[in-house]
Design a protein around this motif. Structure first.
Motif, short mmCIF file in Angstrom:
data_model
loop_
_atom_site.label_atom_id
_atom_site.label_comp_id
_atom_site.label_asym_id
_atom_site.label_seq_id
_atom_site.Cartn_x
_atom_site.Cartn_y
_atom_site.Cartn_z
N CYS A 68 0.85 -1.18 0.00
CA CYS A 68 0.00 0.00 0.00
C CYS A 68 0.88 1.23 0.00
CB CYS A 68 -0.84 -0.01 1.29
SG CYS A 68 -2.00 1.36 1.41
N GLY A 69 0.34 2.34 -0.50
CA GLY A 69 1.04 3.61 -0.34
C GLY A 69 1.57 4.21 -1.61
N GLU A 70 1.77 3.40 -2.63
CA GLU A 70 2.27 3.91 -3.91
C GLU A 70 2.04 2.81 -4.95
OE1 GLU A 70 6.54 4.46 -3.72
OE2 GLU A 70 6.79 2.53 -2.73
N VAL A 71 2.35 3.13 -6.21
CA VAL A 71 2.14 2.14 -7.28
C VAL A 71 3.11 0.97 -7.09
CG1 VAL A 71 2.33 1.77 -9.76
CG2 VAL A 71 1.40 3.94 -8.88
N MET A 72 2.57 -0.24 -7.15
CA MET A 72 3.42 -1.43 -7.12
C MET A 72 3.71 -1.82 -8.55
SD MET A 72 4.84 -3.84 -5.19
CE MET A 72 6.04 -4.89 -6.03
N THR B 234 -19.40 6.60 -13.95
CA THR B 234 -19.76 5.20 -13.68
C THR B 234 -19.24 4.29 -14.79
OG1 THR B 234 -21.86 5.60 -14.76
CG2 THR B 234 -21.86 5.70 -12.36
N LYS B 235 -18.89 4.89 -15.92
CA LYS B 235 -18.48 4.06 -17.07
C LYS B 235 -16.96 3.89 -17.12
CE LYS B 235 -22.30 4.81 -20.11
NZ LYS B 235 -22.92 6.14 -20.15
N PRO B 236 -16.49 2.80 -17.72
CA PRO B 236 -15.05 2.57 -17.82
C PRO B 236 -14.34 3.61 -18.69
CG PRO B 236 -16.29 0.64 -18.56
CD PRO B 236 -17.28 1.71 -18.31
N GLY B 237 -13.08 3.84 -18.38
CA GLY B 237 -12.23 4.65 -19.25
C GLY B 237 -12.34 6.16 -19.08
N ILE B 238 -13.24 6.63 -18.20
CA ILE B 238 -13.37 8.08 -18.01
C ILE B 238 -12.64 8.47 -16.72
CG2 ILE B 238 -14.99 10.01 -17.70
CD1 ILE B 238 -17.06 8.24 -19.17
N THR B 239 -11.75 9.46 -16.86
CA THR B 239 -10.94 9.84 -15.70
C THR B 239 -11.68 10.81 -14.78
OG1 THR B 239 -8.97 9.56 -17.02
CG2 THR B 239 -8.72 10.89 -15.05
N GLY B 240 -11.52 10.64 -13.51
CA GLY B 240 -12.10 11.57 -12.54
C GLY B 240 -11.31 11.51 -11.24
N GLU B 241 -11.67 12.40 -10.31
CA GLU B 241 -10.99 12.39 -9.00
C GLU B 241 -11.69 11.40 -8.07
OE1 GLU B 241 -10.88 16.14 -6.95
OE2 GLU B 241 -9.63 15.34 -5.34
N LEU B 242 -10.90 10.62 -7.38
CA LEU B 242 -11.47 9.65 -6.44
C LEU B 242 -11.82 10.38 -5.14
CD1 LEU B 242 -12.18 6.75 -5.74
CD2 LEU B 242 -9.80 6.38 -5.10
N CYS B 243 -13.08 10.23 -4.72
CA CYS B 243 -13.54 10.84 -3.46
C CYS B 243 -14.06 9.71 -2.57
CB CYS B 243 -14.66 11.84 -3.73
SG CYS B 243 -14.07 13.23 -4.70
N ILE B 244 -13.71 9.78 -1.30
CA ILE B 244 -14.00 8.65 -0.40
C ILE B 244 -14.91 9.10 0.75
CG2 ILE B 244 -12.92 7.00 1.22
CD1 ILE B 244 -12.21 6.38 -1.67
N LYS C 265 -19.96 13.60 4.65
CA LYS C 265 -18.72 14.13 4.08
C LYS C 265 -18.03 13.11 3.18
CE LYS C 265 -17.85 18.18 6.30
NZ LYS C 265 -19.17 18.73 6.36
N ILE C 266 -17.35 13.63 2.17
CA ILE C 266 -16.42 12.80 1.40
C ILE C 266 -15.08 13.53 1.36
CG2 ILE C 266 -18.07 11.51 -0.04
CD1 ILE C 266 -17.59 13.59 -2.26
N TYR C 267 -14.03 12.75 1.19
CA TYR C 267 -12.68 13.34 1.13
C TYR C 267 -12.20 13.33 -0.32
CZ TYR C 267 -7.60 13.62 1.39
OH TYR C 267 -6.29 13.96 1.17
N LYS C 268 -11.79 14.51 -0.78
CA LYS C 268 -11.24 14.62 -2.14
C LYS C 268 -9.78 14.21 -2.09
CE LYS C 268 -12.25 18.56 -4.13
NZ LYS C 268 -12.22 20.04 -4.09
N THR C 269 -9.49 13.04 -2.65
CA THR C 269 -8.13 12.49 -2.47
C THR C 269 -7.08 13.19 -3.33
OG1 THR C 269 -8.37 10.88 -4.26
CG2 THR C 269 -9.08 10.16 -2.06
N GLY C 270 -7.52 13.85 -4.43
CA GLY C 270 -6.55 14.43 -5.36
C GLY C 270 -5.98 13.37 -6.30
N VAL D 162 -8.79 2.03 -11.22
CA VAL D 162 -7.39 2.01 -11.65
C VAL D 162 -6.80 3.40 -11.37
CG1 VAL D 162 -5.83 1.70 -13.61
CG2 VAL D 162 -7.93 0.34 -13.46
N TYR D 163 -5.67 3.40 -10.69
CA TYR D 163 -5.01 4.66 -10.33
C TYR D 163 -4.26 5.19 -11.55
CZ TYR D 163 -1.54 7.72 -8.09
OH TYR D 163 -0.75 8.79 -7.74
N ILE D 164 -4.44 6.50 -11.82
CA ILE D 164 -3.77 7.09 -12.99
C ILE D 164 -2.66 8.06 -12.57
CG2 ILE D 164 -4.13 8.59 -15.01
CD1 ILE D 164 -6.98 7.40 -15.17
N GLY D 165 -2.91 8.88 -11.59
CA GLY D 165 -1.88 9.85 -11.18
C GLY D 165 -2.50 10.88 -10.26
N ARG D 166 -1.78 11.99 -10.03
CA ARG D 166 -2.24 13.03 -9.11
C ARG D 166 -2.75 14.24 -9.87
NH1 ARG D 166 -3.45 12.47 -4.01
NH2 ARG D 166 -3.15 14.70 -3.80
#
Ligand code: AMP
Length: 502
Positions: free
Chosen positions: A273-277, A344-354, A385-390, A402-406
């Motif tokens: 955990c913590g970075e890309v493996m 909700t669809k595959p292949g579209i990039t967005g910010e992950l919020c938790i 509340k949700i957290y904007k992870t960036g 799938v993680y893409i970047g920051r």
């Protein structure tokens, strides 16, 4: 289900009183002794009238440190561990924000702490764990506590130059411990080889899972990791069967092709955990440990370490990217596009919020930055509340994340979370630096400081060493006559990146 992290220890200390909970280089401690030590520390804090207050923990990774965490928790206060190698200037910033009511340290750090930290109650571990002379007050305090009480505050790099204190409640810690224990079947036979420092969230299961499950954690000093063979010796000697390690460390073992030379360990579970493996290095591990469960956990400190996970259940080519998977139980993971739509669809990039109980209560003493990052869920009426992870992510065809970047200038340097802004603020505070911009070269994970001003590179580096954690100090310095600016008059990071990195 237990409500407080310390409730776990109350039960486990009676179910497995004589079993080892933690082992470090110097000693071993059973669950009953751990509880006894923690309650003694708690009584010292309680007797000083300290309640619901931050307590700074200043010591090396050790059983004493774990006892101090738990003692603070039993007393109704919350702990905040810091790196003993942190420069005084950064500690001063943390003290400013945290304003701890007490500091717990040990004899070996007492002198340093007394010089660094004035006007606070300083508890010496060795004296505080001695049997408490008065009446035990921990059960009275327990009656006043509920799971919304803060358990700890962990400081991470902050883009404005001040570290951010992530506040985590007992509820979030217990929720995480439940999920990770159930998901990976941790029990009294589980033996962890801890790698992360205890002031990073990657260490959470190493510390919390034994309390719930009667497992044992071997605390391995970080200097030992410079010699993987010594780490492996501990793994074999202590019959370790579970690792929760940063990908950089797993990669180190893979890059040196060590596993084939080492005696086989009985590894059941390897979590990272913590970075890309990187898949190439993961495949090396899988080749040597085909029966072991490997899993990619994802999560920021703000979400109590892990909020999504992917158990490796299929083959990946070396050039493929591992998914970060699906949300952990009780967790809501939303992907929000640049135009604020729910993806909700595959292949579209967005910010992950938790969202969910794993969420931090915000940044300690910093309502502004809390408000920026912890927002109301725009897709729900209940206002949670949700957290904007960036973090930028997308779904794959199997609806795995799938993680893409920051989105911003946060980077990971050998697994350490670093805001380039914090480095830039430290450089700017030196009056001979006129402009500066910190770049990150992912190849080799190098930090590069581009700057103008009347100061040479070595001197600037030495100044930064006194302001920043060692892993934040840039290794490369580029002294320019003039800075590059864009049409808005801002430092042109893009052009500098093109010139010095790409
Ligand atoms: P930290 O707060 O130090 O745990 O760092 C959190 C950040 O690390 C996340 O916001 C991500 O950018 C990154 N991160 C954590 N886990 C993963 C993972 N499994 N894959 C890729 N990046 C990750």
């Amino acid at each position: 289900m237990c409500k407080l992290l310390t409730d776990y220890l109350d039960i486990t200390a009676s179910v497995y009183p004589g079993k080892n909970a933690f082992i470090d280089q110097e000693r071993e401690i059973t669950f009953s002794k751990l509880r006894e030590e923690a309650c003694n520390i708690a009584n010292v804090l309680i007797s000083k009238g300290i309640f619901k207050k931050p307590v700074l923990i200043y010591m090396e990774k050790s059983i004493s440190m774990v006892s101090s965490f738990l003692g603070t928790a039993y007393s109704g206060n919350f702990y905040s561990p810091v790196d003993t190698k942190m420069p005084a200037e950064r500690i001063a910033k943390i003290l400013d924000t945290l304003d701890p009511a007490a500091v717990i340290t040990d004899r070996s750090h007492e002198e340093k702490v007394r010089a660094l930290i004035k006007d606070r109650d300083i508890l010496i571990y060795e004296a505080s764990v001695l049997p408490f002379s008065g009446t035990d007050m921990t059960s009275e305090i327990r009656k006043k506590m509920d799971d919304s009480f803060t358990l700890y505050v962990l400081f991470t790099s902050g883009s404005t130059g001040n570290p951010k204190g992530v506040t985590i409640s007992h509820r979030a810690a217990v929720d995480f411990t439940e999920w990770v224990s159930e998901c990976y079947g941790f029990d009294e036979t589980t033996v962890f080889a801890n790698q992360a420092q205890l002031y990073f969230d990657l260490s959470l299961q190493d510390v919390f899972a034994p309390l719930r499950n009667g497992s044992t954690t071997v605390l391995i000093p970080n200097r030992l990791y410079a010699s993987p063979i010594r780490v492996w010796k501990v793994i074999l000697e202590r019959k370790v069967n579970t690792l929760v390690w940063i990908p950089s460390m797993l990669s180190l073992f893979a890059n040196l092709e060590l596993l084939g030379h080492f005696e086989k360990a009985d590894l059941k579970t390897v979590l990272f955990c913590g970075e890309v493996m990187p898949v190439k290095q993961l495949n090396y591990w899988i080749k040597h440990y085909p029966e072991t469960l490997f899993a990619n956990l994802y999560g920021p400190t703000e979400c109590t370490e892990a909020c999504t996970y992917y158990n490796i259940d299929r083959k990946f080519n070396d050039d493929e990217v591992l998914p970060i998977g699906i949300p952990c139980s009780n967790t809501v993971a939303l992907v929000i596009s640049e135009d604020d739509a729910l993806v909700t669809k595959p292949g579209i990039t967005g910010e992950l919020c938790i969202g969910g109980p794993c969420l931090s209560d915000g940044y300690y003493g910093d309502p502004e930055r809390t408000k920026e990052s912890f927002i109301e869920n725009p897709f729900s009426r209940s206002g949670e509340k949700i957290y904007k992870t960036g973090d930028l992510v997308c779904y794959n065809d199997m609806h795995e994340l799938v993680y893409i970047g920051r989105k911003d200038h946060q980077v990971k340097v050998h697994g350490y979370r670093v805001e380039l802004g914090e480095i830039e603020a430290a450089a700017s505070s030196e009056e001979r630096v006129t402009y500066n911009c910190c770049l990150f070269d992912p190849e080799g994970e190098r930090l590069i400081l581009v700057y103008t001003g009347n100061i040479d590179e070595d001197e600037l580096k030495n100044i930064l060493k006194n302001k920043l954690q060692d892993y934040m100090v840039p290794s490369c310095y580029i002294h320019r006559q003039e800075m590059l600016f864009n049409e808005n008059g801002k430092i042109n990071r893009k052009a500098l990146t093109a010139e010095y990195i790409n």
